[in-house]
Write a protein that holds these residues in place. Sequence first.
Motif: not given
Length: 103
Positions: A30-43, A76-81
């Motif tokens: 299940m793909p993440l939306c483009e915006n979720c893919l751009s989130i910098q994690r653990d920062t 709201a775009q891809c359903g990721a939590d």
Amino acid sequence: MKAAQSAAKDPAASREGCYSGLPLVIETGMPLCENCLSIQRDTLGAPGHPALRITDTQRRKLPGSYSETISLFHCAQCGADWRYREAKGGDDQGWALLREGAA
């Protein structure tokens, strides 16, 4: 394609930075939306994106330690939590993907 296959063979590699250890996109398909893919994690201080909707916030003071705020978001775009953790001390701060959703 080979990188995705090798990451799928090593689930720990695809869970890097994941708060709950649930499968990531490589394992679920299940793909993440483009915006979720751009989130910098653990920062700490890294921005989210406009489609994230806050679902819960908890503030707690750990006895004899630091206080922390944990906020949960749903895309709201891809359903990721997502979870965003901010604390005066400790590790594991910033954004962490909890679960991908089915868009």
